[in-house]
Design a protein around this motif. Sequence first.
Motif, mmCIF file in Angstrom:
data_model
loop_
_atom_site.group_PDB
_atom_site.id
_atom_site.type_symbol
_atom_site.label_atom_id
_atom_site.label_comp_id
_atom_site.label_asym_id
_atom_site.label_seq_id
_atom_site.Cartn_x
_atom_site.Cartn_y
_atom_site.Cartn_z
ATOM 1 N N VAL A 83 8.176 -10.885 -12.822
ATOM 2 C CA VAL A 83 7.692 -9.516 -12.937
ATOM 3 C C VAL A 83 8.744 -8.587 -12.350
ATOM 4 N N ASP A 84 9.098 -7.539 -13.094
ATOM 5 C CA ASP A 84 10.076 -6.560 -12.616
ATOM 6 C C ASP A 84 9.389 -5.642 -11.602
ATOM 7 N N VAL A 85 9.405 -6.082 -10.349
ATOM 8 C CA VAL A 85 8.709 -5.367 -9.278
ATOM 9 C C VAL A 85 9.330 -3.991 -9.063
ATOM 10 N N GLU A 86 10.644 -3.923 -9.048
ATOM 11 C CA GLU A 86 11.313 -2.646 -8.827
ATOM 12 C C GLU A 86 10.928 -1.638 -9.911
ATOM 13 N N GLY A 87 10.957 -2.057 -11.159
ATOM 14 C CA GLY A 87 10.593 -1.159 -12.254
ATOM 15 C C GLY A 87 9.145 -0.712 -12.169
ATOM 16 N N MET A 88 8.260 -1.656 -11.856
ATOM 17 C CA MET A 88 6.842 -1.346 -11.769
ATOM 18 C C MET A 88 6.569 -0.363 -10.628
ATOM 19 N N LEU A 89 7.146 -0.632 -9.443
ATOM 20 C CA LEU A 89 6.910 0.240 -8.296
ATOM 21 C C LEU A 89 7.589 1.596 -8.460
ATOM 22 N N ASP A 90 8.771 1.620 -9.056
ATOM 23 C CA ASP A 90 9.427 2.904 -9.334
ATOM 24 C C ASP A 90 8.567 3.736 -10.290
ATOM 25 N N GLY A 91 7.951 3.081 -11.261
ATOM 26 C CA GLY A 91 7.069 3.777 -12.194
ATOM 27 C C GLY A 91 5.858 4.370 -11.489
ATOM 28 N N LEU A 92 5.251 3.598 -10.586
ATOM 29 C CA LEU A 92 4.121 4.115 -9.808
ATOM 30 C C LEU A 92 4.557 5.280 -8.920
ATOM 31 N N ALA A 93 5.732 5.152 -8.308
ATOM 32 C CA ALA A 93 6.225 6.206 -7.424
ATOM 33 C C ALA A 93 6.483 7.499 -8.199
ATOM 34 N N ALA A 94 6.973 7.380 -9.424
ATOM 35 C CA ALA A 94 7.243 8.561 -10.244
ATOM 36 C C ALA A 94 5.952 9.309 -10.580
ATOM 37 N N LYS A 95 4.837 8.574 -10.685
ATOM 38 C CA LYS A 95 3.544 9.184 -11.014
ATOM 39 C C LYS A 95 2.807 9.699 -9.782
ATOM 40 N N SER A 96 3.268 9.326 -8.603
ATOM 41 C CA SER A 96 2.587 9.690 -7.363
ATOM 42 C C SER A 96 2.839 11.156 -7.004
ATOM 43 N N SER A 97 1.825 11.799 -6.455
ATOM 44 C CA SER A 97 1.983 13.185 -5.997
ATOM 45 C C SER A 97 2.751 13.242 -4.675
ATOM 46 N N GLU A 98 2.805 12.106 -3.959
ATOM 47 C CA GLU A 98 3.557 12.018 -2.705
ATOM 48 C C GLU A 98 4.930 11.420 -2.971
ATOM 49 N N LYS A 99 5.897 11.787 -2.145
ATOM 50 C CA LYS A 99 7.213 11.148 -2.227
ATOM 51 C C LYS A 99 7.151 9.896 -1.350
ATOM 52 N N LEU A 100 7.052 8.731 -1.982
ATOM 53 C CA LEU A 100 6.889 7.471 -1.264
ATOM 54 C C LEU A 100 8.126 6.598 -1.444
ATOM 55 N N ASN A 101 8.705 6.181 -0.334
ATOM 56 C CA ASN A 101 9.901 5.337 -0.368
ATOM 57 C C ASN A 101 9.501 3.884 -0.128
ATOM 58 N N TRP A 102 9.015 3.222 -1.164
ATOM 59 C CA TRP A 102 8.530 1.844 -1.058
ATOM 60 C C TRP A 102 9.648 0.860 -0.750
ATOM 61 N N LYS A 103 10.897 1.238 -1.024
ATOM 62 C CA LYS A 103 12.012 0.307 -0.827
ATOM 63 C C LYS A 103 12.351 0.084 0.639
ATOM 64 N N THR A 104 11.934 0.974 1.519
ATOM 65 C CA THR A 104 12.246 0.807 2.939
ATOM 66 C C THR A 104 11.022 0.872 3.837
ATOM 67 N N SER A 105 9.909 1.350 3.332
ATOM 68 C CA SER A 105 8.743 1.579 4.185
ATOM 69 C C SER A 105 7.540 0.747 3.748
ATOM 70 N N ILE A 106 7.044 -0.087 4.653
ATOM 71 C CA ILE A 106 5.835 -0.861 4.370
ATOM 72 C C ILE A 106 4.648 0.086 4.228
ATOM 73 N N VAL A 107 4.634 1.173 4.992
ATOM 74 C CA VAL A 107 3.551 2.155 4.900
ATOM 75 C C VAL A 107 3.534 2.761 3.497
ATOM 76 N N ASP A 108 4.693 3.198 3.020
ATOM 77 C CA ASP A 108 4.770 3.804 1.690
ATOM 78 C C ASP A 108 4.459 2.790 0.596
ATOM 79 N N LEU A 109 4.893 1.550 0.771
ATOM 80 C CA LEU A 109 4.578 0.507 -0.203
ATOM 81 C C LEU A 109 3.070 0.317 -0.307
ATOM 82 N N MET A 110 2.411 0.219 0.826
ATOM 83 C CA MET A 110 0.964 0.014 0.829
ATOM 84 C C MET A 110 0.237 1.223 0.252
ATOM 85 N N LYS A 111 0.696 2.437 0.584
ATOM 86 C CA LYS A 111 0.098 3.651 0.019
ATOM 87 C C LYS A 111 0.262 3.665 -1.497
#
Length: 141
Positions: A58-86
Amino acid sequence: MGILSNILGKIFPSSHAANAPASGSAASTAPTSPGASATAPAGNTPTSPAAPVAMSEVDVEGMLDGLAAKSSEKLNWKTSIVDLMKLLGLDSSLAARKELAQELHFAGDVNDSAAMNVWLHRQVMTKVAANGGKVPADLKD
């Protein structure tokens, strides 16, 4: 179901092997009646354990980048466990992260949340990769 299982459940499709329940039990290999033998009758071969199921990557990076692009918050899932969980719609509170740390056997001080968070993020990315996720090499141990 643990927090790591919840994370894997959000990342992988329900049909993915990472979300399959554990198979096999002691009862399935025991004889079914008194006096029954666990040895196969002559001419038959014993049933062998199921072969491991090949996991589709599964292309995790692509999937999570896609979710991040749709998010109203700026979430940095690549470095933050908090942002990943959010990003995955999970509880990212300190209590939830401490529970995840316990689940993953964190040996450090859970009151040092910065160190714990860095460790958690790397461990989660490593676990995602181990379960068939295509994760950038710099995000895992």
